[in-house]
Design an enzyme around this catalytic site. Structure first.
Site, mmCIF file in Angstrom:
data_model
loop_
_atom_site.group_PDB
_atom_site.id
_atom_site.type_symbol
_atom_site.label_atom_id
_atom_site.label_comp_id
_atom_site.label_asym_id
_atom_site.label_seq_id
_atom_site.Cartn_x
_atom_site.Cartn_y
_atom_site.Cartn_z
ATOM 1 C CG HIS A 70 -125.530 -13.719 -41.771
ATOM 2 N ND1 HIS A 70 -125.238 -14.219 -43.018
ATOM 3 C CD2 HIS A 70 -125.084 -14.642 -40.874
ATOM 4 C CE1 HIS A 70 -124.626 -15.378 -42.877
ATOM 5 N NE2 HIS A 70 -124.521 -15.662 -41.603
ATOM 6 C CE LYS A 111 -118.567 -10.009 -30.621
ATOM 7 N NZ LYS A 111 -119.228 -11.311 -30.457
#
Length: 687
Positions: free
Chosen positions: A192, A560
């Site tokens: 990631h 978000k």
């Protein structure tokens, strides 16, 4: 079954009775462990998928958990709305774990669980189910990812502050070394980091810095005597990314291998070369998969797989491949089968496994490896000078470095310096039969499944031994306030029927929560705004619009909502909007629609941008729209971005969203320009 920890050759002694071709086949190296990352909807549906995949020749399980499970919320929590069963399987308690692994022989299985903040909890549930199957803990094999540091930097499923999180990791490692000796309690995950923008040098440096922080913590905890530190090092595994620049990526893996051997020998005094082996699994790059001409993703996946399989001396021992359509939505079982077959053709039809390391002695390869090792060592030293990985996270240094690297990469793509076939070059295409029915080219999750999971959770709570559950929670909190290993109290919570949310909130009460730095404010300008450039034109539009509205600056809220922690896209929009002259309001991840609307009203913003990659857009974006209207905010356009299928995009536009952006919209400066246009339209200014 091949175990990923066995890096040796599988060749057997020649008895002299085989034919030459049989002897040749016996010399072949063992194939790597083949997995597909899977889980969705419910434990029952995921169990059926796992058993089908194993029947197709998959040799290990890789469990994807949904975001509420990853972040320590029960399905009925407000933040879990729209997220239950979306990107993985919901596991709320022991009953779910029982159903997930029903009729799967855990003693013979190698199970990888992509779980971090709640890793201790999920491993405890797994252990209890294995015991119920009659399995010996000494034979359990598998991995819990359990790398919380990269969660602060990229995936965003962290819960607790860095210090307590490192304690949970340390306690897990100490427990497994003693009780589950074949288990990998941590999978240092650089995958990631690359998705968040890391260069090969940064990927190595920050992964190794994480490993150093973890091993130092275990050593200094006193839970593992020095003479057993080799067992700890021998159980550390890595999970890496492999991009399409497969020569560079292969050299990266050789550099990883060399540096791990050096660090474990020199810093921790590990003399046994077997314990110093660099053991790693791979999922190849999903960042580079494109929505445009998605059939090109197949050859990208193959090239990326070669990076981690061609070089025997640094070959992955477990590989899971994404599907060709992951930039479109959730892959179907057939798509996952295709990725599995790619691995099987390479392993069983090609001659790849018949040779020793084909790059040994190559001057070109060795020079590149030396270059990467030198640069990565320098960056590790820089992090250590800050006090190590934890202080480098808390200061925001690591995050800002990744945001900057990602911004530079996006700028290269937008300028055409870095070519992406089908996106910024060779864009003309014939109609594709793979995407003729876009809504049928992906799997959808039944929205009614969330209600069923919540109802089942209520039944579980009603049927458990409530006094025992409450005593277990109290004991966990008491242990957390002291220095005892937390795995024992966690096991009792699992056996007593405690839920995922109850376990995590017991620890939240003691440890608190953590909001990681966003890295946006300190990211340097990556795209020039010289006269005549697209950014210069957008900056002029921003300034003119602000002047016409009578404000100093246009204000953009980047939100978000929900539990999706993949913030790379939101951060890049925020950085480019800042560089275009916007005042940007960005508070990071994990916000409720209520919080986003409250911020939009308080900051008097001119546009709200919502970024969601988890699939919860259908529930959360309309909720934000409704709440804005209730607050009397009718002139602020709302835009949405993420992995949004065409039918969902049409529904959002119908609901009142001004614009929808998906991975095919790679030009960030153009997106910012479109935002300005929507602000002008909403305020009835001339186009």
């Amino acid at each position: 079954m091949t175990h990923p920890d066995d890096l040796g050759s599988a060749s057997e002694p020649n008895t002299g009775s085989e034919r030459p071709e049989e002897r040749e086949r016996k010399k072949r190296d063992r194939p790597w462990l083949m997995r597909t990352y899977a889980g969705h909807s419910t434990a029952e549906a995921s169990n059926e998928l796992y058993r089908r995949n194993l029947a197709k020749g998959q040799t290990g399980l890789s469990v994807a958990f949904d975001l509420p499970t990853q972040t320590g919320y029960d399905p009925d929590h407000i933040l879990a709305r729209g997220e239950v069963g979306r990107v993985g399987v919901p596991v709320s308690h022991l009953g779910d774990m029982r159903r997930l692994f029903q009729d799967i022989p855990l003693e013979a299985m190698n199970t990888s669980m992509t779980i971090n903040a709640t890793a201790m909890w999920l491993l405890a549930l797994y252990q209890v189910v294995a015991e119920e199957h009659g399995a010996s803990l000494a034979k359990l094999q598998g991995t819990t990812q359990n790398d919380i540091i990269k969660e602060y930097l990229s995936r965003g499923t962290h819960v607790f502050p860095p210090g307590p999180s490192l304690r949970l990791t340390t306690d897990m490692i100490a427990y497994t070394v003693e009780h589950i000796p074949k288990w990998n309690p941590i999978n240092i995950c650089s995958y990631h980091l690359q998705e968040a923008g890391a260069t090969p040098v940064q990927e190595i440096a920050y992964a190794m810095s994480t490993a150093i922080a973890v091993l130092d913590a275990v050593r200094d905890s006193g839970q593992v005597p020095q003479e057993r530190m080799g067992e700890v090092v021998g159980r550390i595994s890595f999970f890496v990314n492999a991009g399409v620049r497969f020569i560079e990526e292969m050299c990266k893996m050789r550099a990883f291998n060399r540096m791990w051997d050096t660090i474990t020998r020199e810093r921790y005094g590990i003399e046994d070369p077997k314990q110093r082996r660099f053991r790693y699994g791979v999922q190849v790059n999903s960042l580079g998969l494109t929505e445009a001409q998605p059939e090109n993703n197949v050859q990208r996946i193959v090239l990326e797989m070669l990076a981690v399989t061609l070089s025997k001396d640094a070959r992955a021992r477990a590989v899971q491949l994404p599907a060709w359509n992951e930039a479109l939505g959730l892959p179907r079982p057939w798509d996952q089968q295709w990725s599995l077959r790619i691995q099987q053709v390479l392993a069983h039809e090609s001659d790849l496994l018949e040779y020793e390391d084909i790059f040994e002695g190559s001057r070109v390869i060795e020079a590149k490896v030396d270059e990467i090792v030198k640069a990565a060592t320098a960056e590790i030293d820089r992090v250590q000078e800050m006090g190590g990985a934890i202080p480098a996270v808390e200061s925001g240094y690591l995050k800002s470095q990744l945001v900057s690297s990602h911004a530079e990469r996006r700028a290269r793509i937008e300028s055409g310096e870095e070519k992406v076939v089908g996106v910024n070059s060779y864009e003309s295409t014939e109609p594709s039969p793979l995407t003729a029915d876009l809504d049928g080219a992906i799997m959808t999750v039944d929205p009614a499944g969330e209600a069923r999971v919540i109802a089942a959770l209520g039944e579980w709570r009603a049927g458990r031994d409530e006094p025992r559950a409450q005593l277990a929670i109290a004991a966990l909190k008491s242990a957390a306030t002291g220095e005892a290993n937390l795995f024992g109290p966690t096991l009792e919570c699992a056996r007593a029927g405690v839920t995922t949310g109850e376990w995590s909130f017991a620890l939240r009460d003691v440890f608190g929560e953590f909001r990681a730095p966003t890295g946006v404010s300190s990211a340097p300008v990556a795209v020039t705004a010289a006269p005549g450039t697209p950014l210069a034109e957008v900056r002029r539009m921003v300034a003119d619009t602000a002047k016409e509205l009578g404000v100093g600056k246009l204000r953009l809220l980047v939100g978000k909502p929900g539990l999706d922690g993949h913030s790379n896209g939101a951060e890049q929009i925020a950085v480019r909007a800042r560089d275009a002259g916007f005042e940007v309001v960005y508070q990071g991840i994990r916000l409720t629609p209520e919080q986003i609307v409250a911020a939009a009203v308080a900051e008097d913003v001119h546009c709200v941008g919502l970024s969601i990659l988890s699939g919860s857009h259908a529930a959360l974006v309309p909720d934000v729209l409704t709440r804005l209207r209730r607050a009397g905010v009718d002139d602020v356009p709302v835009i949405a971005g993420g992995i949004i299928p065409p039918a969902d995009a049409a529904a959002l536009l119908e609901a009142g969203v001004a614009a929808v952006f998906t991975p095919k919209d790679f030009g960030i400066t153009g997106i910012i320009g479109r935002i300005v246009e929507e602000i002008r339209r909403a305020n009835k200014l001339e186009a």
